[in-house]
Design a protein around this motif. Sequence first.
Motif: not given
Length: 393
Positions: A39-40, A43-44, A47, A313-314, A320-321, A324-325
Amino acid sequence: MTLMTIIDDTALHQSKKQSKKLEKLWQDVEKKQARNQRYRAKLDGFYEEFKPLIESKEHVVCAATGKWIQHLLTFVPRKTIKGNQRVELYAWIEEELTILEANPFNPISTTDLREFFTSLLIDFQSTMPKQTVSDEELDALREDLFGMFGEWLPLSNEELIDMIHHPERFQAYIHDMLNQSNSAEAEDEHEDDSEWDGPDWDMNDDFSFENDDPELPMSTALFEDKAMTKLYRQLANQLHPDKERDPEKKALKKDLMQLLSQAKKDKDALSLLMMAQEHLPEYKLTADDDMLKRIEATLHSKIALLNQEHEFMQHGNDIKSEIWRRFGGGAKASRAKTLEQYGDLLIVESEALYAKINNVTTVQAMREQLSQRIHQQELNSMMGFGMFEDFLK
């Protein structure tokens, strides 16, 4: 390699059921760690995809916002902007400054803008004779502040009058109110997240994890065990970069020592055991029944922490979170289209700001803008109160 392969089973008396339970927990930890890493990475990766497409357009909006703030500042010295409208002008400038500060891509110095704002307030105040402030005006100011912050502020009449006579103090008060809720948290994060500042490890370090406090949680008690002190020293001896001559291996060991140091800081016994799995192939942990209970408690605690990390993270508020959201849903083509549309909106927003700069050039035009803002806030407040009343019915 599994958990039970590094436990010396010659001294164990646990049942097969207990062994399977520990092994299942260990596997759950590894699965959740892998899930969080994926998941990280997502996100990375997004980004890095987002940044080159949008960053330049965010800069355009920031530049336009900075110009708009400077334009608003030109109205501060205008003496015909009075009462609630002057309060609203200060609040508007503060709002725009806060928006600019909150933009993670902002290249504009808000410090310079704030200092200029304060200097204008001081200059304006020095030219104005002190005026008598009526109770009605104080009540109106309190209502404006309530609309701004959503609560009645504990300010006496004397304090409000002082702010009216000293606009720079009013501006400073607004700024402090908007930031004080985050200042303590930011300070704690700074203390907790201080970066490692160099290779200060000592392989002969005589620290001990031991703690005789009987009230320690079982998960923490595992870290405090003598066996963890010994394991830490073995890992430090094995991974110390000063013992490595090969430049690439030295750099790798430097990174590993940082992980080891972080494990010590976090009191993370499982990270020590996982590093032992990989870097100390002959390592065996001698465990009695009490040690197994500590391991089980630590595994449960680690699973809970990994779930919390995934939840953050979600739903966290890091950049970054949030990106993504907001933009990461759907297929890759859909995300690309969403980013393109967002970039177009940024350009529209910047053009709208420049249009306001060109159109709102007189005091009369600015007073109309301020009246509209005050009226809109009153409507929002009334709607909010109405919704609350409906909820109570």
